[in-house]
Design a protein around this motif. Structure first.
Motif, PDB file in Angstrom:
ATOM      1  N   PRO A  12       0.802  -1.225   0.000  1.00  0.00           N
ATOM      2  CA  PRO A  12       0.000   0.000   0.000  1.00  0.00           C
ATOM      3  C   PRO A  12       0.833   1.272   0.000  1.00  0.00           C
ATOM      4  CG  PRO A  12      -0.122  -1.096   2.140  1.00  0.00           C
ATOM      5  CD  PRO A  12       0.525  -2.062   1.189  1.00  0.00           C
ATOM      6  N   VAL A  13       1.990   1.276   0.682  1.00  0.00           N
ATOM      7  CA  VAL A  13       2.815   2.486   0.690  1.00  0.00           C
ATOM      8  C   VAL A  13       3.365   2.769  -0.701  1.00  0.00           C
ATOM      9  CG1 VAL A  13       4.951   3.499   1.573  1.00  0.00           C
ATOM     10  CG2 VAL A  13       3.374   2.365   3.140  1.00  0.00           C
ATOM     11  N   SER A  14       3.766   1.732  -1.441  1.00  0.00           N
ATOM     12  CA  SER A  14       4.226   1.942  -2.816  1.00  0.00           C
ATOM     13  C   SER A  14       3.114   2.514  -3.689  1.00  0.00           C
ATOM     14  CB  SER A  14       4.744   0.629  -3.415  1.00  0.00           C
ATOM     15  OG  SER A  14       5.935   0.207  -2.773  1.00  0.00           O
ATOM     16  N   LEU A  15       1.897   2.058  -3.479  1.00  0.00           N
ATOM     17  CA  LEU A  15       0.761   2.614  -4.227  1.00  0.00           C
ATOM     18  C   LEU A  15       0.567   4.097  -3.920  1.00  0.00           C
ATOM     19  CD1 LEU A  15      -2.163  -0.003  -4.198  1.00  0.00           C
ATOM     20  CD2 LEU A  15      -1.012   0.980  -6.184  1.00  0.00           C
ATOM     21  N   VAL A  16       0.667   4.453  -2.655  1.00  0.00           N
ATOM     22  CA  VAL A  16       0.501   5.862  -2.270  1.00  0.00           C
ATOM     23  C   VAL A  16       1.586   6.719  -2.912  1.00  0.00           C
ATOM     24  CG1 VAL A  16       0.598   7.465  -0.323  1.00  0.00           C
ATOM     25  CG2 VAL A  16      -0.708   5.338  -0.129  1.00  0.00           C
ATOM     26  N   LEU A  17       2.822   6.249  -2.908  1.00  0.00           N
ATOM     27  CA  LEU A  17       3.913   7.000  -3.530  1.00  0.00           C
ATOM     28  C   LEU A  17       3.678   7.168  -5.030  1.00  0.00           C
ATOM     29  CD1 LEU A  17       6.978   5.376  -1.741  1.00  0.00           C
ATOM     30  CD2 LEU A  17       5.951   7.597  -1.251  1.00  0.00           C
ATOM     31  N   ARG A  32       0.738   7.420  -6.437  1.00  0.00           N
ATOM     32  CA  ARG A  32      -0.429   8.271  -6.668  1.00  0.00           C
ATOM     33  C   ARG A  32      -0.214   9.715  -6.246  1.00  0.00           C
ATOM     34  NH1 ARG A  32      -5.009   3.886  -4.536  1.00  0.00           N
ATOM     35  NH2 ARG A  32      -4.639   2.367  -6.224  1.00  0.00           N
ATOM     36  N   ILE A  33       0.470   9.926  -5.126  1.00  0.00           N
ATOM     37  CA  ILE A  33       0.639  11.301  -4.632  1.00  0.00           C
ATOM     38  C   ILE A  33       2.085  11.523  -4.164  1.00  0.00           C
ATOM     39  CG2 ILE A  33      -1.775  11.777  -4.042  1.00  0.00           C
ATOM     40  CD1 ILE A  33      -1.069  10.961  -1.128  1.00  0.00           C
ATOM     41  N   PRO A  34       3.054  11.358  -5.044  1.00  0.00           N
ATOM     42  CA  PRO A  34       4.449  11.512  -4.610  1.00  0.00           C
ATOM     43  C   PRO A  34       4.768  12.903  -4.076  1.00  0.00           C
ATOM     44  CG  PRO A  34       4.302  11.484  -7.006  1.00  0.00           C
ATOM     45  CD  PRO A  34       2.956  11.081  -6.482  1.00  0.00           C
ATOM     46  N   ASN A  35       4.052  13.902  -4.558  1.00  0.00           N
ATOM     47  CA  ASN A  35       4.318  15.283  -4.136  1.00  0.00           C
ATOM     48  C   ASN A  35       3.880  15.568  -2.706  1.00  0.00           C
ATOM     49  OD1 ASN A  35       1.614  14.946  -5.244  1.00  0.00           O
ATOM     50  ND2 ASN A  35       1.363  17.142  -4.932  1.00  0.00           N
ATOM     51  N   ARG A  36       3.098  14.665  -2.099  1.00  0.00           N
ATOM     52  CA  ARG A  36       2.613  14.896  -0.736  1.00  0.00           C
ATOM     53  C   ARG A  36       3.498  14.235   0.323  1.00  0.00           C
ATOM     54  NH1 ARG A  36       0.969  17.017   2.228  1.00  0.00           N
ATOM     55  NH2 ARG A  36      -1.027  16.413   3.125  1.00  0.00           N
ATOM     56  N   VAL A  37       4.492  13.484  -0.108  1.00  0.00           N
ATOM     57  CA  VAL A  37       5.343  12.763   0.843  1.00  0.00           C
ATOM     58  C   VAL A  37       6.743  13.366   0.799  1.00  0.00           C
ATOM     59  CG1 VAL A  37       6.278  10.528   1.518  1.00  0.00           C
ATOM     60  CG2 VAL A  37       3.992  10.662   0.499  1.00  0.00           C
ATOM     61  N   ARG A  38       7.160  13.967   1.915  1.00  0.00           N
ATOM     62  CA  ARG A  38       8.490  14.582   1.956  1.00  0.00           C
ATOM     63  C   ARG A  38       9.586  13.538   1.950  1.00  0.00           C
ATOM     64  NH1 ARG A  38      10.070  18.142   7.028  1.00  0.00           N
ATOM     65  NH2 ARG A  38      11.075  16.233   7.765  1.00  0.00           N
ATOM     66  N   ARG A  39       9.351  12.422   2.625  1.00  0.00           N
ATOM     67  CA  ARG A  39      10.322  11.325   2.671  1.00  0.00           C
ATOM     68  C   ARG A  39       9.573  10.046   3.017  1.00  0.00           C
ATOM     69  NH1 ARG A  39      15.774  10.263   2.962  1.00  0.00           N
ATOM     70  NH2 ARG A  39      16.146  12.460   2.532  1.00  0.00           N
ATOM     71  N   VAL A  40      10.041   8.942   2.459  1.00  0.00           N
ATOM     72  CA  VAL A  40       9.523   7.629   2.846  1.00  0.00           C
ATOM     73  C   VAL A  40      10.648   6.887   3.567  1.00  0.00           C
ATOM     74  CG1 VAL A  40      10.073   6.614   0.589  1.00  0.00           C
ATOM     75  CG2 VAL A  40       8.405   5.494   2.095  1.00  0.00           C
ATOM     76  N   GLU A  56      -0.063  -2.323  -9.260  1.00  0.00           N
ATOM     77  CA  GLU A  56      -0.006  -1.584 -10.518  1.00  0.00           C
ATOM     78  C   GLU A  56       0.585  -0.205 -10.259  1.00  0.00           C
ATOM     79  OE1 GLU A  56      -3.807  -1.525 -12.394  1.00  0.00           O
ATOM     80  OE2 GLU A  56      -4.055  -3.717 -12.335  1.00  0.00           O
ATOM     81  N   LEU A  57       1.766   0.030 -10.836  1.00  0.00           N
ATOM     82  CA  LEU A  57       2.481   1.292 -10.655  1.00  0.00           C
ATOM     83  C   LEU A  57       2.816   1.868 -12.023  1.00  0.00           C
ATOM     84  CD1 LEU A  57       4.987   0.018  -7.920  1.00  0.00           C
ATOM     85  CD2 LEU A  57       2.877   1.304  -7.521  1.00  0.00           C
ATOM     86  N   SER A  58       2.663   3.172 -12.174  1.00  0.00           N
ATOM     87  CA  SER A  58       2.918   3.771 -13.485  1.00  0.00           C
ATOM     88  C   SER A  58       3.592   5.133 -13.421  1.00  0.00           C
ATOM     89  CB  SER A  58       1.591   3.913 -14.253  1.00  0.00           C
ATOM     90  OG  SER A  58       0.673   4.723 -13.520  1.00  0.00           O
ATOM     91  N   ARG A 113       9.851   7.406  -7.695  1.00  0.00           N
ATOM     92  CA  ARG A 113      11.270   7.107  -7.457  1.00  0.00           C
ATOM     93  C   ARG A 113      12.072   8.347  -7.091  1.00  0.00           C
ATOM     94  NH1 ARG A 113      10.929   3.483 -12.793  1.00  0.00           N
ATOM     95  NH2 ARG A 113      10.388   1.458 -11.844  1.00  0.00           N
ATOM     96  N   SER A 114      11.461   9.508  -7.213  1.00  0.00           N
ATOM     97  CA  SER A 114      12.155  10.746  -6.846  1.00  0.00           C
ATOM     98  C   SER A 114      11.865  11.169  -5.415  1.00  0.00           C
ATOM     99  CB  SER A 114      11.772  11.878  -7.809  1.00  0.00           C
ATOM    100  OG  SER A 114      10.397  12.223  -7.662  1.00  0.00           O
ATOM    101  N   VAL A 115      10.948  10.485  -4.725  1.00  0.00           N
ATOM    102  CA  VAL A 115      10.670  10.795  -3.322  1.00  0.00           C
ATOM    103  C   VAL A 115      11.899  10.402  -2.491  1.00  0.00           C
ATOM    104  CG1 VAL A 115       9.213  10.319  -1.326  1.00  0.00           C
ATOM    105  CG2 VAL A 115       8.199  10.413  -3.625  1.00  0.00           C
TER     106      VAL A 115
END
Length: 245
Positions: free
Chosen positions: A89-94, A96-104, A171-173, A178-180
């Motif tokens: 689920p965390v990979s899915l979130v990244l 979908r909304i990579p701009n909302r996560v400062r760091r994983v 499913e990732l697209s 990968r820039s997070v």
């Protein structure tokens, strides 16, 4: 007249547990983070709430949506912390909304590749995956650092993982995931070995080699450091979550 630089507001840490676990798994780590002045929210993902009558039918998408709902409710930056099987689920979130996560921050885990699944061959008839016996589990993931009290609590509070979550192919697209900025807290495998496996294209770690900004922290212990070394894990998360220039 010059303005005084403002210290950036601390990010909210969202702690996502792995298979069979709920928010309870983070209790000690969260206490240490809070004592250090951090803001931390621990989640119980859909399918891991024993009170949910539809628990066994929850999906990977349901879990990702629940994480995203929490992120959407936060006014400010977010650091997303994922343990073990939370990488789905965390990979899915990244994605979908990579701009909302400062760091994983991955805890003995890492990003899933497109098409990856925890148990892709799990028959459709299998509704859920219960926590295995510990002699079996110990051959799959290190139990180092866990005493009998840890194991008893694990067994008492564990909730079977929904079958639809375990067999789902992710499913990732969005390559922006990968820039997070990423931190891997390496516990049951040392960081040097993780880097070697990533460079060799090992399926579990191939995505690590494709990350644009990654750091690795060694925290030698077993696969459940939130119990075996909670204070050290909290320190590692707090260090990873600090603002960067």
């Amino acid at each position: 007249m010059t303005s005084t630089p403002q210290n950036p507001s601390p990010a909210t840490m969202i702690l996502v547990p792995g298979y069979w676990l709920g928010a309870w798994a983070w209790d000690e780590v969260r206490q240490h983070l809070t004592a250090a002045g951090a803001r931390a929210i621990a989640l119980t993902l859909p399918g891991l709430d024993v009170q949910d009558p539809q628990r066994a039918t929850r999906t990977l998408d349901d879990q990702a949506a629940a994480i995203q709902d929490v992120i959407d409710s936060i006014d400010g930056e977010v650091v997303l912390v994922g343990h073990s099987g939370a990488n789905g689920p965390v990979s899915l979130v990244l994605d979908r909304i990579p701009n909302r996560v400062r760091r994983v921050v991955w805890i003995d885990s890492g990003p899933m590749p497109p098409g990856g699944a925890f148990a892709p061959d799990l028959p459709e008839a299998v509704e859920e995956l219960p926590l295995p016996e510990f002699d079996v589990l110990g051959r799959q993931a290190s139990l180092e650092g866990l005493d009998i009290d840890h194991l008893d609590r694990f067994r008492e509070k564990a909730v079977a993982e929904p079958g639809p979550v375990a067999r789902a192919r992710i499913e990732l697209s969005n390559d922006a995931r990968r820039s997070v900025p990423t931190t891997l807290v390496c516990c049951s495998l040392p960081s040097a070995q993780v880097q070697e496996l990533a460079a060799a294209g090992h399926p579990m770690f191939a995505e690590v080699d494709r990350l644009e900004h990654v750091e690795l922290i060694d925290l030698p212990t077993g696969h459940w450091p939130m119990w075996s070394r909670p204070e050290a894990l909290a320190e590692a998360i707090h260090h990873a979550a600090r603002p960067r220039p």
